[in-house]
Design an enzyme around this catalytic site. Structure first.
Site, PDB file in Angstrom:
ATOM      1  N   ASP A   1     -12.202  14.801  68.047  1.00  0.00           N
ATOM      2  CA  ASP A   1     -11.923  13.755  67.058  1.00  0.00           C
ATOM      3  C   ASP A   1     -11.618  14.455  65.741  1.00  0.00           C
ATOM      4  O   ASP A   1     -12.462  15.187  65.216  1.00  0.00           O
ATOM      5  CB  ASP A   1     -13.140  12.834  66.887  1.00  0.00           C
ATOM      6  CG  ASP A   1     -13.399  11.991  68.131  1.00  0.00           C
ATOM      7  OD1 ASP A   1     -12.437  11.693  68.857  1.00  0.00           O
ATOM      8  OD2 ASP A   1     -14.564  11.636  68.373  1.00  0.00           O
TER       9      ASP A   1
ATOM     10  N   ASP B   1     -10.962   1.224  73.601  1.00  0.00           N
ATOM     11  CA  ASP B   1     -12.315   1.224  73.033  1.00  0.00           C
ATOM     12  C   ASP B   1     -12.925  -0.152  73.278  1.00  0.00           C
ATOM     13  O   ASP B   1     -12.466  -1.138  72.709  1.00  0.00           O
ATOM     14  CB  ASP B   1     -12.272   1.499  71.526  1.00  0.00           C
ATOM     15  CG  ASP B   1     -11.816   2.913  71.200  1.00  0.00           C
ATOM     16  OD1 ASP B   1     -12.094   3.821  72.008  1.00  0.00           O
ATOM     17  OD2 ASP B   1     -11.182   3.112  70.150  1.00  0.00           O
TER      18      ASP B   1
END
EC number: 4.3.2.10
Length: 256
Positions: A12, A131
């Protein structure tokens, strides 16, 4: 199952650094993305995923320069996401050296973009990053809701139905990330994996919640074709990838 289970470190990236938080918040620095990519390639990772965690919410483009640097250093497939909105974004990523592009918020906002991208480049280059979080109020049929903007916004869209629609539109694989489990190190959301696995035939990458090597085999048992994690690789033992592969192999599944 004869196809080898892929083990994928997730990087990330925020402002050019790899970060990791809990439930997409409280980000902590984990290092230089290209350095980490090189390390994971050498340690036996099957693929790498770069997600620019602030590109969509901050409306910034993915850092193409970082992708180009990483592509020169590593020789395993690179998937890059964050700020991918249209065919031109995918084109730039592929030219920079990415093998696949990951799309999330933009596809939820305009599902036809999946058709457009896969028509141009083929299904194999496009990963749907999904997500999802649990909803207890019965507001979605499956009990799982699609979120966008790094898990910060609920959509009211059923996660399982969205996975099926995206697969029908042509995505090559689905990266399923549990927002509830993300960063907790409490194990994958197996119920979520099973629900999406039952709805789609495309390869499924399970993400969110891995804390130790023993957490990975249940995700594969639940239907994941690949497993993705961050914390265990960034902050765990140097041989974490080897340990994860050993655990999956010991459970009777093939690994590379």
């Amino acid at each position: 199952m004869s196809v080898a289970i892929r083990v994928i470190p997730c990087l990330d990236v925020d402002a050019g650094r790899v970060v990791k938080g809990v439930n997409f918040a409280d980000l902590r620095d984990a290092g230089d993305p290209v350095e980490l990519a090189r390390r994971y390639d050498g340690a036996g990772a099957d693929e790498l995923t770069f997600l620019d965690v602030t590109a969509t919410s901050g409306n910034r483009e993915t850092t193409f320069e970082m992708v180009a640097r990483a592509a020169e250093e590593v020789f395993i497939p690179l998937t890059v996401g964050g700020g991918v909105r249209e065919v031109a974004d995918v084109d730039r990523l592929l030219r920079a050296g990415a093998d696949k592009a990951s799309i999330n918020s933009a596809a939820v906002a305009r599902p036809e973009v999946i058709d457009e991208i896969t028509r141009h480049f083929g299904s194999q280059v496009l990963v749907l990053s999904l997500d999802a979080r649990r909803v207890a109020d019965g507001s979605t049929p499956s009990g799982f809701e699609v979120t966008t903007h790094g898990g910060r916004r609920g959509t009211g869209i059923d996660a399982v139905l969205w996975a099926r629609e995206a697969a029908d539109r042509g995505v090559g694989e689905i990266l399923l990330n549990s927002i509830d489990a993300d960063g907790t190190k409490a194990g994958f959301d197996l119920e979520m994996i099973r629900a999406v696995r039952a709805a789609v035939r495309v390869p499924l990458i399970a993400s969110g919640g891995a804390g130790k090597p023993e957490d990975f085999p249940p995700a594969v048992q639940a239907g994941a074709d690949a497993v993705l994690a961050a914390s265990i690789f960034h902050f765990g033992p140097v041989d974490a990838i080897a340990q994860v592969k050993a655990a999956i192999r010991a459970a009777g599944f093939p690994v590379r």
